[in-house]
Design an enzyme around this catalytic site. Structure first.
Site, mmCIF file in Angstrom:
data_model
loop_
_atom_site.group_PDB
_atom_site.id
_atom_site.type_symbol
_atom_site.label_atom_id
_atom_site.label_comp_id
_atom_site.label_asym_id
_atom_site.label_seq_id
_atom_site.Cartn_x
_atom_site.Cartn_y
_atom_site.Cartn_z
ATOM 1 N N GLY A 146 -14.218 -24.033 -80.286
ATOM 2 C CA GLY A 146 -14.656 -24.985 -81.492
ATOM 3 C C GLY A 146 -15.030 -24.567 -83.262
ATOM 4 N N LEU A 156 -17.697 -25.346 -84.962
ATOM 5 C CA LEU A 156 -19.001 -25.134 -84.717
ATOM 6 C C LEU A 156 -19.247 -23.871 -83.536
ATOM 7 C CD1 LEU A 156 -21.949 -24.562 -85.601
ATOM 8 C CD2 LEU A 156 -22.093 -26.645 -83.973
ATOM 9 N N ASP A 186 -15.132 -26.170 -68.167
ATOM 10 C CA ASP A 186 -15.153 -27.969 -68.462
ATOM 11 C C ASP A 186 -16.510 -28.387 -68.671
ATOM 12 O OD1 ASP A 186 -14.140 -31.276 -67.819
ATOM 13 O OD2 ASP A 186 -12.557 -30.477 -68.090
ATOM 14 N N ILE A 187 -16.524 -28.931 -69.572
ATOM 15 C CA ILE A 187 -18.466 -29.158 -69.509
ATOM 16 C C ILE A 187 -18.310 -30.253 -68.110
ATOM 17 C CG2 ILE A 187 -18.914 -28.526 -70.701
ATOM 18 C CD1 ILE A 187 -19.581 -31.034 -71.938
ATOM 19 N N ALA A 240 -18.066 -31.006 -76.781
ATOM 20 C CA ALA A 240 -18.172 -32.263 -76.808
ATOM 21 C C ALA A 240 -16.738 -32.914 -77.774
ATOM 22 C CB ALA A 240 -19.112 -32.616 -78.270
ATOM 23 N N TYR A 261 -18.225 -43.048 -79.502
ATOM 24 C CA TYR A 261 -19.186 -41.571 -80.066
ATOM 25 C C TYR A 261 -19.964 -41.654 -80.776
ATOM 26 C CZ TYR A 261 -19.786 -37.585 -83.219
ATOM 27 O OH TYR A 261 -20.072 -36.068 -83.102
ATOM 28 N N LYS A 296 -23.159 -40.145 -77.352
ATOM 29 C CA LYS A 296 -23.837 -38.936 -78.029
ATOM 30 C C LYS A 296 -25.113 -38.828 -77.701
ATOM 31 C CE LYS A 296 -22.742 -35.585 -79.788
ATOM 32 N NZ LYS A 296 -21.984 -33.995 -78.849
HETATM 33 N N1 LIG Z 1 -16.775 -32.567 -86.419
HETATM 34 C C1 LIG Z 1 -18.244 -33.507 -87.446
HETATM 35 O O1 LIG Z 1 -18.280 -33.491 -88.061
HETATM 36 C C2 LIG Z 1 -19.560 -33.192 -86.515
HETATM 37 C C3 LIG Z 1 -20.478 -34.464 -86.835
HETATM 38 C C4 LIG Z 1 -21.660 -34.489 -86.430
HETATM 39 C C5 LIG Z 1 -22.118 -33.263 -85.217
HETATM 40 N N2 LIG Z 1 -20.646 -33.456 -84.464
HETATM 41 C C6 LIG Z 1 -20.922 -32.042 -83.078
HETATM 42 O O2 LIG Z 1 -20.687 -31.143 -83.071
HETATM 43 C C7 LIG Z 1 -20.332 -30.177 -82.559
HETATM 44 C C8 LIG Z 1 -19.347 -29.180 -82.509
HETATM 45 O O3 LIG Z 1 -18.117 -30.081 -83.006
HETATM 46 P P1 LIG Z 1 -16.945 -29.239 -83.517
HETATM 47 O O4 LIG Z 1 -17.294 -30.032 -84.913
HETATM 48 O O5 LIG Z 1 -17.343 -28.229 -83.460
HETATM 49 O O6 LIG Z 1 -15.862 -29.897 -83.071
HETATM 50 P P2 LIG Z 1 -14.844 -29.525 -82.607
HETATM 51 O O7 LIG Z 1 -13.875 -28.308 -82.964
HETATM 52 O O8 LIG Z 1 -13.135 -30.393 -82.159
HETATM 53 O O9 LIG Z 1 -15.021 -28.388 -81.549
HETATM 54 C C9 LIG Z 1 -15.416 -29.524 -79.510
HETATM 55 C C10 LIG Z 1 -14.679 -27.650 -78.802
HETATM 56 O O10 LIG Z 1 -14.909 -28.602 -77.823
HETATM 57 C C11 LIG Z 1 -14.299 -28.432 -76.690
HETATM 58 N N3 LIG Z 1 -14.206 -29.860 -75.630
HETATM 59 C C12 LIG Z 1 -13.849 -31.142 -75.973
HETATM 60 N N4 LIG Z 1 -13.937 -31.527 -74.765
HETATM 61 C C13 LIG Z 1 -14.780 -30.392 -74.005
HETATM 62 C C14 LIG Z 1 -14.742 -30.506 -72.426
HETATM 63 N N5 LIG Z 1 -14.360 -31.250 -71.333
HETATM 64 N N6 LIG Z 1 -15.517 -29.409 -71.486
HETATM 65 C C15 LIG Z 1 -15.631 -28.634 -72.656
HETATM 66 N N7 LIG Z 1 -14.667 -28.254 -73.514
HETATM 67 C C16 LIG Z 1 -14.893 -29.452 -74.195
HETATM 68 C C17 LIG Z 1 -13.237 -28.591 -77.587
HETATM 69 O O11 LIG Z 1 -12.390 -28.069 -77.101
HETATM 70 P P3 LIG Z 1 -10.676 -28.621 -76.747
HETATM 71 O O12 LIG Z 1 -10.895 -28.882 -78.710
HETATM 72 O O13 LIG Z 1 -9.826 -28.068 -76.884
HETATM 73 O O14 LIG Z 1 -10.354 -30.263 -76.805
HETATM 74 C C18 LIG Z 1 -13.616 -27.617 -78.920
HETATM 75 O O15 LIG Z 1 -13.051 -26.690 -78.517
HETATM 76 C C19 LIG Z 1 -20.047 -31.519 -80.970
HETATM 77 O O16 LIG Z 1 -21.494 -31.951 -80.836
HETATM 78 C C20 LIG Z 1 -19.993 -32.860 -81.822
HETATM 79 O O17 LIG Z 1 -20.348 -34.086 -81.270
HETATM 80 C C21 LIG Z 1 -19.328 -33.230 -84.844
#
Ligand SMILES: NC(=O)c1ccc[n+]([C@@H]2O[C@H](COP(=O)([O-])OP(=O)(O)OC[C@H]3O[C@@H](n4cnc5c(N)ncnc54)[C@H](OP(=O)(O)O)[C@@H]3O)[C@@H](O)[C@H]2O)c1
Length: 292
Positions: free
Chosen positions: A13, A15, A39-40, A63, A128, A132
């Site tokens: 992802g 982050l 897969d978590i 997530a 969401y 969370k």
């Molecule tokens: N994006 C934002 O603006 C934002 C804001 C606040 C907090 N956050 C938090 O920051 C964290 C990282 O988010 P991010 O922005 O880096 O999002 P991201 O790029 O979509 O990364 C999330 C990763 O989780 C993977 N994933 C989804 N379902 C899964 C599962 N069942 N088992 C294992 N991996 C799984 C996704 O894989 P796939 O891509 O293959 O689905 C993706 O690689 C999350 O906890 C999110 O809630 C994000």
């Protein structure tokens, strides 16, 4: 600082990938697992990964992050953002592994008129945010050794697959194609560059931080201001039409005002992150879209 063995989920992802790079740069021993590798929601596989790799720290960056997709598939959102986190918390607690969970500004309802601190009470208003928040509660109640890092408005070099990239790229892409840009003025956040967040996460883990900590680039802006700033830094003279969020008619309600600030970073001797404008400038330089 002694070398840590860190297991990272969601490692491909936006982050997760920056965090893996940062941990390696700091010479930690890293087990980086993407969704296809772990897969978590598969509790047995998570248990096996902990048994096999014996990490000292487990950082869950995985997530379901697409806010509208969560609203449309509540069961899937509960499974990934809450139930899986409960299993991880129980397993980490049994194995005496420190759990770092990434959470969100969307645990708040957005009704405050100053930035949210760690002392503010969550009140999520969409699926969401709710899932969370459940994830946070499971971590707090089932794993004593934990750190919950809430962040907001993430954008990173790799982008989020489930969101089709990141907001900055979306805005620049639309402007370059001369597509009309309509951005909301009534949703305010703390946009945060994942590379900055990744380095602060490492500092916090190394400082043995615990409990809930807010980590965002400093300051706040609306999505309209954020997008307009990216375009003006790029020298793209494009009209950005200001709209209000109700005009978007999306499945999930969004909290309107969710900038974050920390009253706890100082407890661990960690400085706040730089201003969001500086981070955005740096992002564009790293992307090769701007000269330093
Ligand atoms: N994006 C934002 O603006 C934002 C804001 C606040 C907090 N956050 C938090 O920051 C964290 C990282 O988010 P991010 O922005 O880096 O999002 P991201 O790029 O979509 O990364 C999330 C990763 O989780 C993977 N994933 C989804 N379902 C899964 C599962 N069942 N088992 C294992 N991996 C799984 C996704 O894989 P796939 O891509 O293959 O689905 C993706 O690689 C999350 O906890 C999110 O809630 C994000």
């Amino acid at each position: 600082m002694s070398k840590l063995k860190v297991l990272v989920t969601g490692a491909s992802g936006q982050l997760g990938s920056d965090l893996v790079d940062e941990l390696l740069m700091r010479s930690h021993d890293v087990v980086a697992l993407s969704r296809s590798q772990l897969d978590i929601t598969n509790c047995g596989a998570v248990a096996a990964a902990i048994r096999e790799h014996r990490p000292s720290v487990f950082i869950n960056c995985a997530a379901m992050v697409n806010v509208d997709a969560c609203e449309l598939d509540v069961e899937a959102a509960i499974k990934v953002n809450a139930l899986a986190v409960w299993h991880i918390a129980v397993l980490c607690s049994k194995a005496k592994v420190k759990l770092v969970q990434i959470s969100t500004d969307y645990v708040f309802d957005g009704e405050k008129n100053s930035p949210y601190t760690e002392a503010d009470v969550p009140n999520p208003i969409n699926v969401y945010g709710l899932t969370k928040f459940f994830g946070e509660m499971f971590v707090r109640n089932y794993c004593d050794e934990h750190l919950i890092v809430r962040t907001a408005g993430l954008y990173g070099i790799r982008g989020s697959r489930s969101k089709g990239g990141n907001f900055v790229e979306f805005v620049i892409g639309a402007a370059l194609k001369n597509e009309p840009l309509r951005l909301v003025t009534d949703m305010v956040t703390s946009p945060t560059f994942t590379r900055d967040l990744a380095s602060k996460l490492c500092e916090l883990v190394e400082a043995e931080a615990h409990g809930i900590v807010h980590v965002v680039n400093s300051g706040q802006c609306s999505w309209h201001e954020f997008g307009s700033r990216a375009l003006s830094l790029m020298g793209l003279d494009v009209q950005v039409i200001p709209i209000v969020s109700d005009e978007l008619d999306r499945p999930a309600r969004r909290p309107k005002y969710t900038p974050l600030v920390s009253i706890r970073l100082d407890d661990f001797g960690v400085e706040p992150l730089r201003d969001w404008r500086e981070a955005l400038h740096d992002y564009l330089c790293i992307r090769g879209l701007l000269k330093q």
